[in-house]
Design an enzyme around this catalytic site. Structure first.
Site, PDB file in Angstrom:
ATOM      1  N   ALA A  13       0.830  -1.212   0.000  1.00  0.00           N
ATOM      2  CA  ALA A  13       0.000   0.000   0.000  1.00  0.00           C
ATOM      3  C   ALA A  13       0.863   1.259   0.000  1.00  0.00           C
ATOM      4  O   ALA A  13       0.598   2.202  -0.753  1.00  0.00           O
ATOM      5  CB  ALA A  13      -0.923  -0.006   1.221  1.00  0.00           C
ATOM      6  N   ARG A  39       7.405 -13.370  -4.384  1.00  0.00           N
ATOM      7  CA  ARG A  39       5.995 -13.652  -4.613  1.00  0.00           C
ATOM      8  C   ARG A  39       5.325 -12.621  -5.527  1.00  0.00           C
ATOM      9  O   ARG A  39       4.489 -12.956  -6.363  1.00  0.00           O
ATOM     10  CB  ARG A  39       5.271 -13.693  -3.256  1.00  0.00           C
ATOM     11  CG  ARG A  39       3.874 -14.235  -3.260  1.00  0.00           C
ATOM     12  CD  ARG A  39       3.387 -14.503  -1.828  1.00  0.00           C
ATOM     13  NE  ARG A  39       3.670 -13.374  -0.933  1.00  0.00           N
ATOM     14  CZ  ARG A  39       2.892 -12.302  -0.779  1.00  0.00           C
ATOM     15  NH1 ARG A  39       1.759 -12.211  -1.449  1.00  0.00           N
ATOM     16  NH2 ARG A  39       3.222 -11.336   0.055  1.00  0.00           N
ATOM     17  N   ARG A  99      15.304   3.353  13.167  1.00  0.00           N
ATOM     18  CA  ARG A  99      14.856   4.620  13.734  1.00  0.00           C
ATOM     19  C   ARG A  99      15.632   5.060  14.967  1.00  0.00           C
ATOM     20  O   ARG A  99      15.854   6.229  15.187  1.00  0.00           O
ATOM     21  CB  ARG A  99      13.354   4.566  14.061  1.00  0.00           C
ATOM     22  CG  ARG A  99      12.493   4.673  12.815  1.00  0.00           C
ATOM     23  CD  ARG A  99      11.020   4.700  13.178  1.00  0.00           C
ATOM     24  NE  ARG A  99      10.209   4.488  11.971  1.00  0.00           N
ATOM     25  CZ  ARG A  99       9.067   3.814  11.944  1.00  0.00           C
ATOM     26  NH1 ARG A  99       8.575   3.293  13.054  1.00  0.00           N
ATOM     27  NH2 ARG A  99       8.413   3.667  10.815  1.00  0.00           N
ATOM     28  N   CYS A 128       3.998   6.450  11.499  1.00  0.00           N
ATOM     29  CA  CYS A 128       2.894   7.309  11.064  1.00  0.00           C
ATOM     30  C   CYS A 128       2.273   8.109  12.209  1.00  0.00           C
ATOM     31  O   CYS A 128       2.024   9.304  12.080  1.00  0.00           O
ATOM     32  CB  CYS A 128       1.823   6.457  10.381  1.00  0.00           C
ATOM     33  SG  CYS A 128       1.421   4.940  11.261  1.00  0.00           S
ATOM     34  N   GLN A 155      -6.457   4.870  15.364  1.00  0.00           N
ATOM     35  CA  GLN A 155      -5.677   4.576  14.173  1.00  0.00           C
ATOM     36  C   GLN A 155      -6.435   3.741  13.146  1.00  0.00           C
ATOM     37  O   GLN A 155      -7.171   2.813  13.477  1.00  0.00           O
ATOM     38  CB  GLN A 155      -4.358   3.900  14.587  1.00  0.00           C
ATOM     39  CG  GLN A 155      -3.442   4.873  15.328  1.00  0.00           C
ATOM     40  CD  GLN A 155      -2.087   4.308  15.694  1.00  0.00           C
ATOM     41  OE1 GLN A 155      -1.713   4.360  16.866  1.00  0.00           O
ATOM     42  NE2 GLN A 155      -1.341   3.790  14.733  1.00  0.00           N
ATOM     43  N   HIS A 252      -5.294   8.466  10.424  1.00  0.00           N
ATOM     44  CA  HIS A 252      -5.247   8.330  11.877  1.00  0.00           C
ATOM     45  C   HIS A 252      -5.743   9.626  12.520  1.00  0.00           C
ATOM     46  O   HIS A 252      -5.415  10.718  12.048  1.00  0.00           O
ATOM     47  CB  HIS A 252      -3.805   8.133  12.368  1.00  0.00           C
ATOM     48  CG  HIS A 252      -3.178   6.827  11.994  1.00  0.00           C
ATOM     49  ND1 HIS A 252      -3.879   5.748  11.499  1.00  0.00           N
ATOM     50  CD2 HIS A 252      -1.888   6.416  12.089  1.00  0.00           C
ATOM     51  CE1 HIS A 252      -3.046   4.742  11.290  1.00  0.00           C
ATOM     52  NE2 HIS A 252      -1.829   5.116  11.629  1.00  0.00           N
ATOM     53  N   ASN A 325      -2.533   8.315   7.127  1.00  0.00           N
ATOM     54  CA  ASN A 325      -1.400   7.532   7.623  1.00  0.00           C
ATOM     55  C   ASN A 325      -0.552   6.941   6.510  1.00  0.00           C
ATOM     56  O   ASN A 325       0.644   6.715   6.672  1.00  0.00           O
ATOM     57  CB  ASN A 325      -1.895   6.419   8.547  1.00  0.00           C
ATOM     58  CG  ASN A 325      -2.947   5.539   7.894  1.00  0.00           C
ATOM     59  OD1 ASN A 325      -3.971   6.039   7.420  1.00  0.00           O
ATOM     60  ND2 ASN A 325      -2.713   4.235   7.850  1.00  0.00           N
TER      61      ASN A 325
END
Lengths: 352, 352
Positions: A13, A39, A99, A128, A155, A252, A325
């Site tokens: 996405a 895949r 992060r 997000c 969310q 969100h 988000n």
């Protein structure tokens, strides 16, 4: 003279959203490589009217790549990000993997774009739920300082991937068309894909996003705590979060309470939010105007409303923060990082 | 020798729930009178296997009534509650109309049942979102004191009545079966019936419940503030709320942050919650155990989980509180008040 850009996780996405946003972003692109798992390899995705065939990600995928946008999960970043860096690419990683690495800037461009100057090949895009909170709070922090944050999130299901969106839609149809009670719908994805227990999201509110940590907070909640301190470069900001999944597909929402260091007049707070790039103030109780998920989905901005003083604490402010988000929370923020690197000449050319 | 009981608003969601709960409640009933608006008069509702015809509420409806349960909106209580009192009945009012009247006790029986002793004919049942918060916090307040509350709610659509539930279902069907975008569904009820603007609730989160007050908070939010102080008999407790409607049909969830007066060991807090009558501790992160709306709907108890220390404030505690807003949030709490009046002999007999 454009860049060679790779998207790792192109069929997901966020990857698809990146692809769509790159069509109009002011980033010169000569070559686009779409990478995925074995895949999904072989699929074709459209970019500026042309089919691009998706390839399997391998160690050799990053030759001559200038910018590698990673959004295929922490395990993929763990395995391939260093290959991309060694091949000379700048990695913009949308997973949680890097992060908290000290050498990796964690960047929301409007908030701490300056941190990009120190990059050593990898830049992290925050979670997000953190990004949109930073977009709402940085204009306040700049003027009045920030001592603490208490946030409860609402969310969207898309944060857990397309399989979670499909599951939510299926559950709702079971309830509305087949007459099942929400509690009797079959869940196999949420709250955590691969987890031991699964619960329905249709007509439910799930107070678990990501797995639990030792201290009783979930990883999602701890991301908000740690990432805020790193992005705002201030470990003294107290942040406690409660992260909740609700039956919303995109965008969100967050109920955010803060305490500023100096008392902040509420009209000036609203003006500062309205003036901040990328953040939109939508706040007029008389007109029932406040940010809503369904009207924010599809937008790049972060919307802020319901800004008001705490009833007792003079330095306390409450607000309602909404952003898409998948866009500002992931794809767009990553592309903004690429744009900022480009505008500041922070990308090494990677040609023979 | 049982009571004559009247339900005003008998055909509404709360009224029907009261009727069902009275079938098994340990309250001796000789005669049951079901009252409604002229529009619903004539309907028949089943009580203990017998049809009872609904009658229009008039000034004369309360002759010989001992207990009058009001749940037909503030305007109906304003018009008829005094008639009922003058006729000799005890009024248990589930609307907001009398909640802040000094002479009217505002009662959650487990929390401040003692206040019933002072009643002067009218007793108020608090707002649904307040009741469940009281059920979670009273065991903590009793042992460690309570200085402040910051609460963000995730409220079910049924709190806005059956028309809102019907609207939510219709909107979801428009999205899932007819392919409409959530923002394009037609709304005519939420957020506030009779309001100027209406917004969809399907796949949305609406940060408005009830109308706005001058200070930027909604009436729903101010109810939580004012009712908490009255029920806990302590105006010094700071309460700021953000009330949000989510696509859940039954059971409200709340993300509650509190600061206690004395530091409270978290294991003892959990034990106190678990020991409190009517409140159930459901809290085991290792087993992904926490309260959820879909599993709480239909229950009389208030469920509490995700109990944990704030990451910075030694006296700060976060928790997740869920209860069925129609049952404990309205019908059951009203009937519990009647039961308590009965058990304590606080009901004057009202016979010729």
């Amino acid at each position: 003279m454009g860049y060679s850009v790779a998207i790792v996780g192109a069929t997901g996405a966020v990857g698809r959203c990146m692809l769509a946003l790159l069509e109009t972003a002011e980033l010169p692109i000569d070559r686009l490589r779409l990478l995925s798992s074995a895949r999904s390899a072989g699929k074709k995705l459209l970019f500026k009217g042309q089919d691009v065939t998706v390839e399997e990600t391998t160690e050799k995928s990053f030759e001559h790549i200038d910018i590698a946008l990673f959004s295929a999960g922490a395990a993929v970043s763990a395995r391939f990000a260093s290959c991309a860096v060694q091949a000379g690419a700048v990695v913009i990683d949308n997973t949680s993997y890097f992060r908290q690495h000290e050498a990796v800037p964690l960047v929301v461009p409007e908030v701490n774009g300056h941190a990009l100057a120190d990059h050593q090949g990898i830049i992290s895009c925050p979670n997000c739920s953190t990004i949109q909170m930073m977009m709402a709070l940085e204009p306040i922090r700049q003027k009045w300082g920030l001592k603490r944050i208490i946030v409860s999130t609402y969310q969207a299901v898309s944060g857990a991937g397309q399989s979670a969106v499909d599951e939510a839609v299926s559950e709702f149809k079971q309830v509305l068309n087949d007459g099942l009670a929400p509690r009797d719908t079959k869940a196999a994805v949420l709250p955590v894909s691969g987890g031991k227990k699964h619960y329905p999201i249709a007509f439910n509110a799930l107070p678990q996003i990501d797995v639990f940590t030792e201290n009783g907070y979930t990883f999602e909640e701890m991301k908000m705590t740690r990432e805020t301190k790193k992005i705002m470069e201030d470990d003294s900001i107290a942040v406690s979060a409660t992260c909740v999944r609700v039956p919303v597909l995109y965008a969100h929402s967050e109920s955010v309470y803060i305490e500023t260091a100096k008392e902040a007049p509420i009209d000036e707070v609203k003006a500062a939010i309205a003036a901040f790039p990328g953040t939109v103030l939508e706040d007029d109780p008389d007109k029932q105007l406040y940010p809503q998920a369904v009207f924010t989905a599809g937008r790049k901005e972060t919307l802020v409303g319901r800004v008001r003083k705490d009833l007792d604490q003079p330095n306390g402010i409450h607000m309602w923060v909404v952003a898409d988000n998948v866009i500002k929370g992931a794809a767009w923020n990553s592309i903004q990082i690429a744009l900022s690197l480009h505008q500041n000449d922070f990308i090494r050319p990677n040609r023979e």
